[in-house]
Scaffold this active site. Structure first.
Site, PDB file in Angstrom:
ATOM      1  N   LEU A 130      22.350  33.496  80.473  1.00 52.92           N
ATOM      2  CA  LEU A 130      22.318  32.642  79.588  1.00 52.92           C
ATOM      3  C   LEU A 130      21.222  31.596  79.517  1.00 52.92           C
ATOM      4  O   LEU A 130      21.269  30.469  78.941  1.00 52.92           O
ATOM      5  CB  LEU A 130      23.632  32.166  79.066  1.00 52.92           C
ATOM      6  CG  LEU A 130      24.756  33.129  78.593  1.00 52.92           C
ATOM      7  CD1 LEU A 130      26.040  32.552  78.627  1.00 52.92           C
ATOM      8  CD2 LEU A 130      24.432  34.007  77.559  1.00 52.92           C
TER       9      LEU A 130
ATOM     10  N   ALA B 277      13.347  39.032  81.327  1.00 55.30           N
ATOM     11  CA  ALA B 277      12.237  38.398  81.943  1.00 55.30           C
ATOM     12  C   ALA B 277      11.708  37.258  81.098  1.00 55.30           C
ATOM     13  O   ALA B 277      12.238  37.205  80.041  1.00 55.30           O
ATOM     14  CB  ALA B 277      11.073  39.514  81.603  1.00 55.30           C
TER      15      ALA B 277
ATOM     16  N   TYR C 159       2.025  36.461  83.086  1.00 55.11           N
ATOM     17  CA  TYR C 159       2.891  37.438  82.587  1.00 55.11           C
ATOM     18  C   TYR C 159       2.579  38.850  82.958  1.00 55.11           C
ATOM     19  O   TYR C 159       3.458  39.513  83.155  1.00 55.11           O
ATOM     20  CB  TYR C 159       3.215  37.073  81.310  1.00 55.11           C
ATOM     21  CG  TYR C 159       3.969  37.900  80.444  1.00 55.11           C
ATOM     22  CD1 TYR C 159       5.296  38.088  80.595  1.00 55.11           C
ATOM     23  CD2 TYR C 159       3.428  38.483  79.428  1.00 55.11           C
ATOM     24  CE1 TYR C 159       6.085  39.005  79.904  1.00 55.11           C
ATOM     25  CE2 TYR C 159       4.150  39.318  78.613  1.00 55.11           C
ATOM     26  CZ  TYR C 159       5.711  39.887  79.002  1.00 55.11           C
ATOM     27  OH  TYR C 159       6.262  40.483  78.314  1.00 55.11           O
TER      28      TYR C 159
ATOM     29  N   LEU D 284       3.499  34.412  66.778  1.00 53.92           N
ATOM     30  CA  LEU D 284       2.787  34.278  65.531  1.00 53.92           C
ATOM     31  C   LEU D 284       4.031  34.479  64.396  1.00 53.92           C
ATOM     32  O   LEU D 284       3.624  33.588  63.471  1.00 53.92           O
ATOM     33  CB  LEU D 284       1.804  35.181  65.297  1.00 53.92           C
ATOM     34  CG  LEU D 284       1.061  35.269  64.151  1.00 53.92           C
ATOM     35  CD1 LEU D 284       0.365  34.089  63.798  1.00 53.92           C
ATOM     36  CD2 LEU D 284      -0.038  36.450  64.144  1.00 53.92           C
TER      37      LEU D 284
HETATM   38  N1  UFG Z   1      -1.260  33.045  67.344  1.00 55.33           N
HETATM   39  C1  UFG Z   1      -1.958  32.018  66.598  1.00 55.33           C
HETATM   40  N2  UFG Z   1      -1.088  30.875  66.297  1.00 55.33           N
HETATM   41  C2  UFG Z   1       0.117  30.592  66.632  1.00 55.33           C
HETATM   42  C3  UFG Z   1       1.030  31.844  67.341  1.00 55.33           C
HETATM   43  C4  UFG Z   1       0.188  32.881  67.775  1.00 55.33           C
HETATM   44  O1  UFG Z   1      -2.912  32.205  66.065  1.00 55.33           O
HETATM   45  O2  UFG Z   1       0.899  29.734  66.393  1.00 55.33           O
HETATM   46  C5  UFG Z   1      -1.973  34.071  67.681  1.00 55.33           C
HETATM   47  C6  UFG Z   1      -2.134  34.363  69.195  1.00 55.33           C
HETATM   48  O3  UFG Z   1      -3.131  33.466  69.681  1.00 55.33           O
HETATM   49  C7  UFG Z   1      -2.372  35.904  69.422  1.00 55.33           C
HETATM   50  C8  UFG Z   1      -1.674  36.416  68.284  1.00 55.33           C
HETATM   51  O4  UFG Z   1      -1.292  35.230  67.349  1.00 55.33           O
HETATM   52  O5  UFG Z   1      -3.572  36.051  69.174  1.00 55.33           O
HETATM   53  C9  UFG Z   1      -0.272  36.790  68.677  1.00 55.33           C
HETATM   54  O6  UFG Z   1       0.201  35.976  69.658  1.00 55.33           O
HETATM   55  P1  UFG Z   1       1.854  35.960  70.110  1.00 55.33           P
HETATM   56  O7  UFG Z   1       2.170  34.737  70.715  1.00 55.33           O
HETATM   57  O8  UFG Z   1       2.598  36.291  68.989  1.00 55.33           O
HETATM   58  O9  UFG Z   1       1.791  37.114  71.006  1.00 55.33           O
HETATM   59  P2  UFG Z   1       1.093  37.548  72.155  1.00 55.33           P
HETATM   60  O10 UFG Z   1      -0.070  38.422  71.657  1.00 55.33           O
HETATM   61  O11 UFG Z   1       0.506  36.458  72.951  1.00 55.33           O
HETATM   62  O12 UFG Z   1       2.149  38.246  73.325  1.00 55.33           O
HETATM   63  C10 UFG Z   1       3.070  39.207  72.626  1.00 55.33           C
HETATM   64  C11 UFG Z   1       4.126  39.324  73.669  1.00 55.33           C
HETATM   65  C12 UFG Z   1       3.614  39.815  75.075  1.00 55.33           C
HETATM   66  C13 UFG Z   1       3.099  41.284  74.729  1.00 55.33           C
HETATM   67  C14 UFG Z   1       1.887  41.181  73.805  1.00 55.33           C
HETATM   68  C15 UFG Z   1       1.224  42.344  73.465  1.00 55.33           C
HETATM   69  O13 UFG Z   1       4.612  38.019  74.106  1.00 55.33           O
HETATM   70  O14 UFG Z   1       4.886  40.109  75.668  1.00 55.33           O
HETATM   71  O15 UFG Z   1       2.495  40.598  72.464  1.00 55.33           O
HETATM   72  O16 UFG Z   1       0.604  42.428  72.500  1.00 55.33           O
HETATM   73  F1  UFG Z   1       2.309  41.462  75.945  1.00 55.33           F
END
Ligand code: UFG
Length: 323
Positions: free
Chosen positions: A33, A75, A140, A189
């Site tokens: 939790l 994780a 990560y 995102l």
């Molecule tokens: N992004 C923005 N603004 C935000 C949030 C995100 O522009 O406020 C962009 C990030 O820079 C990135 C894209 O949106 O380019 C996606 O970002 P996320 O934070 O939604 O997700 P990530 O791609 O960083 O990571 C996720 C998972 C990981 C996985 C990855 C695989 O958290 O576990 O997708 O594609 F590995």
């Protein structure tokens, strides 16, 4: 089948439990939790509060519960946080899996379905195939890759059967709207965009528009959490039917840029966004080939990007109405 879902009170783990129970199986949840919620634990699941890094917590579960398959979701998963706290990521993600495998060996539990990530590919070029080189660019991804290798070596030595799933970008919520990604955990995102639409945030900042992509923003492959969760039911069944250990991508074969996601949200409800600097640790493009999962599990994602956005919006509207 009777499945131990480690991290079953978290976002993806709770969806796996819902899909298992819908498919007629039994679920036992172990969760500390730390980022999970009791509210997300299915009422029909047996719950143990405990930590996968603590052998005695696992002994208690395995002594009490006959388990056919273990699923691991416990994780830490936030890329920018992992850049700041790498040791915490190694401790939680890698040590947690080592202790879990040791307990499985001790209690003669043979099957594991493990949650890995597209982040193991690092700076991919084009569509990721499972046999591609793995070169994470953040802690990560490194911790997940270390776990993948540990599972493979342990399978060889101790006869475990495993399915390793590499997730791409997961979002959305169960159709019941009973579970979803909770409020205070948001960095991803789609939920950040939805919070902006709902007036919880002032605007969405797009992190960088100078990447080598068609519109300069990062490209990702978005997958609905229920499609992803159901793949785990298929993966567990596959192992119990004698399927060979495999690593499989879970994605849609299709990429959308951050700008395209923002525009899709904007078509559904007005979204205010601007462009900011790059975020550390973000690869330009990550798209899955899902051919292996299609071939071995007959798994096909059913939801579109628009479905995913609408589903997350419905869940977040519901959360917003709660006091
Ligand atoms: N992004 C923005 N603004 C935000 C949030 C995100 O522009 O406020 C962009 C990030 O820079 C990135 C894209 O949106 O380019 C996606 O970002 P996320 O934070 O939604 O997700 P990530 O791609 O960083 O990571 C996720 C998972 C990981 C996985 C990855 C695989 O958290 O576990 O997708 O594609 F590995």
């Amino acid at each position: 089948m009777r499945v131990l879902v480690v991290g079953g009170a978290g976002y993806i783990g709770s969806h796996a439990v819902y899909e298992l129970i819908r498919d007629g199986h039994e679920a036992v949840v172990l969760d500390n939790l730390s980022s999970g919620y009791m509210d997300l634990v299915h009422p029909q699941a047996v719950f143990y509060k405990g930590d996968t890094r603590h052998a005695k917590d696992l002994d208690l579960v395995f002594d009490n519960e006959p388990i056919d398959v273990v699923m691991h979701f416990a994780a830490k998963i936030v890329v920018p946080e992992s850049m700041k706290e790498p040791l915490e990521y190694y401790h939680n993600n890698v040590e947690g899996v080592r202790v879990l495998l040791a307990a499985m060996k001790k209690h003669r539990v043979k099957n594991i379905v493990f949650s890995s990530t597209a982040a193991v590919y690092g700076e991919a070029t084009g569509i990721c195939q499972e046999e591609d080189e793995t070169k994470p660019i953040n802690p990560y991804g490194e911790t997940k890759l270390a776990c993948e290798k540990m599972i493979e070596w342990a399978s060889l030595a101790h006869g475990f059967n495993h399915v390793i799933f590499r997730y791409f970008n997961v979002a959305g919520a169960d159709a019941s709207l009973e579970i979803g990604l909770m409020k205070d955990q948001l960095t991803h995102l789609i939920p950040v965009a939805i919070q902006t639409v709902l007036g919880i945030r002032e605007k969405l900042t797009i992190y960088g528009d100078d990447y080598p992509t068609k519109d300069g923003t990062c490209i990702r492959d978005y997958i609905h959490v229920s499609d992803l969760a159901y793949a785990h039911v298929l993966g567990a069944r596959y192992l119990l039917e004698g399927g060979k250990s495999q690593t499989m991508n879970l994605g849609s074969n299709q990429g959308y840029s951050v700008l395209e996601v923002a525009q899709t949200v904007h078509q559904i409800a007005p979204l205010k966004y601007d462009i900011g600097p790059r975020r550390e640790g973000d690869p330009a493009t990550l798209i899955a080939s899902n051919d292996r999962a299609r071939q071995h599990l007959k798994w096909v994602p059913e939801h579109t990007l628009e479905d995913i956005i609408k589903s997350d919006m419905a869940f977040r509207e519901k959360l917003n109405r709660k006091p």
